[in-house]
Design an enzyme around this catalytic site. Structure first.
Site, PDB file in Angstrom:
ATOM      1  CG  ASP A 146      22.076  -7.364 -17.813  1.00 30.52           C
ATOM      2  OD1 ASP A 146      21.395  -7.371 -18.848  1.00 30.52           O
ATOM      3  OD2 ASP A 146      22.112  -6.391 -17.038  1.00 30.52           O
ATOM      4  CG  HIS A 219      16.921  -8.710 -25.297  1.00 28.32           C
ATOM      5  ND1 HIS A 219      16.043  -7.665 -25.137  1.00 28.32           N
ATOM      6  CD2 HIS A 219      18.047  -8.375 -24.595  1.00 28.32           C
ATOM      7  CE1 HIS A 219      16.598  -6.736 -24.364  1.00 28.32           C
ATOM      8  NE2 HIS A 219      17.815  -7.141 -24.025  1.00 28.32           N
TER       9      HIS A 219
END
Length: 307
Positions: A146, A219
Site C-alpha cells: 500500500d 485501481h
C-alpha cells in the site's frame, strides 16, 4: 516561520490510533485551548519515548471550522464529496474533530489516546476509534503493498502542505478519511492474476503493469489522476489496515495542499471514465465512512488557543 504539524509528513509507523469526535460543548475557547494542549501531549510522549517515533495530527471538520475559529476560513475548505453511482457509494460522516496518533509502539498510541480522551471529556463524544497497524512489509490486508505511489522526501511537503497561495493557512493540510471494509472471503476466492489485474500491479514483487497492459478498471489506473495538462495530481496517503478475526479493512487517510486531487480521484473510482469503467476494487472493499478536515499549522493552533 510557519511550521506544519509533525504528523503531516512523518515517516510510516507500526501502529496508529484514529479518534473521531463530535463536539457537544459550544465553548469554542475551551476547545481551542485543549487542542493546543494536545500538541503538548504529543511532544511529551515524543520526548519520553523517542524510540517510538511518535507523531500526531489534529484536524478540524469542515462544518465545525467556523464555530471553532470564526473569521478566516481556509481557501478551499469544503464538505466531504459524498458520491453514489449504481451500487457504489462513498458516504459522508459528520465529524467535528479528527485526531491521528502514530507510533512504533501500540502502548504509546494507547497512552496518548487515553490522555486526549480524558482531556476532552465532557466537551466531545467519541463516536469512533480505529486502531491501525502495519501489516507484513507495508501491505494492505488484501496482500498488496500500500502507498507505493506516495511522494518521497521533500516532495511530500509540496504535495501535502498548503503554501503561499493561502498565506493565512500556510503550513496546513486538507485531510480526507474513509474507513473501508473489505470482503475478504470474496477477494480471496479470486485467482491471483485476477487480483493483480484489479490492482494493476503484481502481488508478490509489487511491479506496476506496463501502461498498455493496465486495465481501465484497475485501481492504479482509476486512482492515478492527471490534470488537463497531463500532470499527476498527487496526494500523500497515511492509510493503515485495521481489523480482527471478523471485520477487516483499511483506514484511508489522504493529505494534500488542496481537496481537489482527492475529490477527483474518488470520482474516478466511483463514477469511472467516460465509458463508465469504474474501480473494480470497490466490488471487494467498501467505504463505510467519509469526512473532510483541515489540519492547521502548529503556529495557527498555538496563536489561537487563548482567543
Amino acid at each position: 516561520m510557519t511550521e506544519p504539524q509533525k504528523g503531516i509528513c512523518a515517516e510510516p509507523n507500526l501502529h496508529a490510533q484514529y479518534l473521531m469526535f463530535n463536539v457537544i460543548d459550544d465553548d469554542a475557547q475551551v476547545i481551542r485551548a485543549k487542542l493546543a494542549h494536545i500538541l503538548n501531549i504529543f511532544e511529551h510522549y515524543d520526548e519520553e519515548h523517542y524510540e517510538a517515533m511518535v507523531s500526531g495530527v489534529i484536524a478540524i471538520g469542515n462544518s465545525y471550522w467556523t464555530d471553532l475559529y470564526p473569521g478566516l476560513i481556509p481557501m478551499e475548505l469544503a464538505p466531504f464529496p459524498d458520491m453514489e453511482c449504481d451500487d457504489r457509494n462513498a458516504p459522508a460522516t459528520p465529524c467535528d474533530l479528527f485526531i491521528q496518533i502514530r507510533a512504533d509502539r501500540a502502548d504509546v498510541c494507547f497512552a496518548i489516546g487515553s490522555e486526549v480522551c480524558e482531556l476532552l471529556k465532557g466537551h466531545v463524544e467519541l463516536f469512533e476509534e480505529v486502531k491501525g497497524f502495519r501489516y507484513l512489509d507495508g501491505r494492505d490486508l488484501i496482500g498488496f503493498v500500500d502507498g507505493t505511489e506516495n511522494p518521497k522526501g521533500m516532495h511530500k511537503r509540496k504535495v501535502a502542505i498548503v503554501g503561499d497561495k493561502d498565506p493565512d493557512f500556510a503550513g496546513g493540510s486538507y485531510i480526507h478519511i474513509q474507513r473501508y471494509r473489505t470482503h475478504m472471503d470474496r477477494w480471496q476466492r479470486l485467482p491471483v492474476k485476477n487480483q493483480e489485474d484489479i490492482i494493476g500491479r503484481t502481488k508478490e514483487d509489487n511491479v506496476e503493469y506496463a501502461r498498455e497492459d493496465k486495465p481501465a478498471f484497475s485501481h492504479v489506473k482509476r486512482s492515478g489522476i492527471k490534470d488537463a495538462q497531463g500532470n499527476s495530481l498527487e496526494i500523500l496517503r497515511q492509510s493503515m489496515p485495521y481489523g480482527d478475526m471478523v471485520v477487516k479493512g483499511l483506514f484511508f487517510v489522504s493529505l494534500a495542499n488542496s481537496p481537489k486531487p482527492f475529490t477527483q480521484m474518488l470520482s474516478s473510482m466511483v463514477f469511472g471514465d467516460e465509458n463508465g469503467v469504474y474501480d473494480r476494487l470497490l466490488d471487494f472493499t467498501v467505504p463505510e465512512t467519509g469526512a473532510a478536515f483541515f489540519a492547521p499549522s502548529l503556529n495557527f493552533i498555538k496563536a489561537n488557543k487563548d482567543k
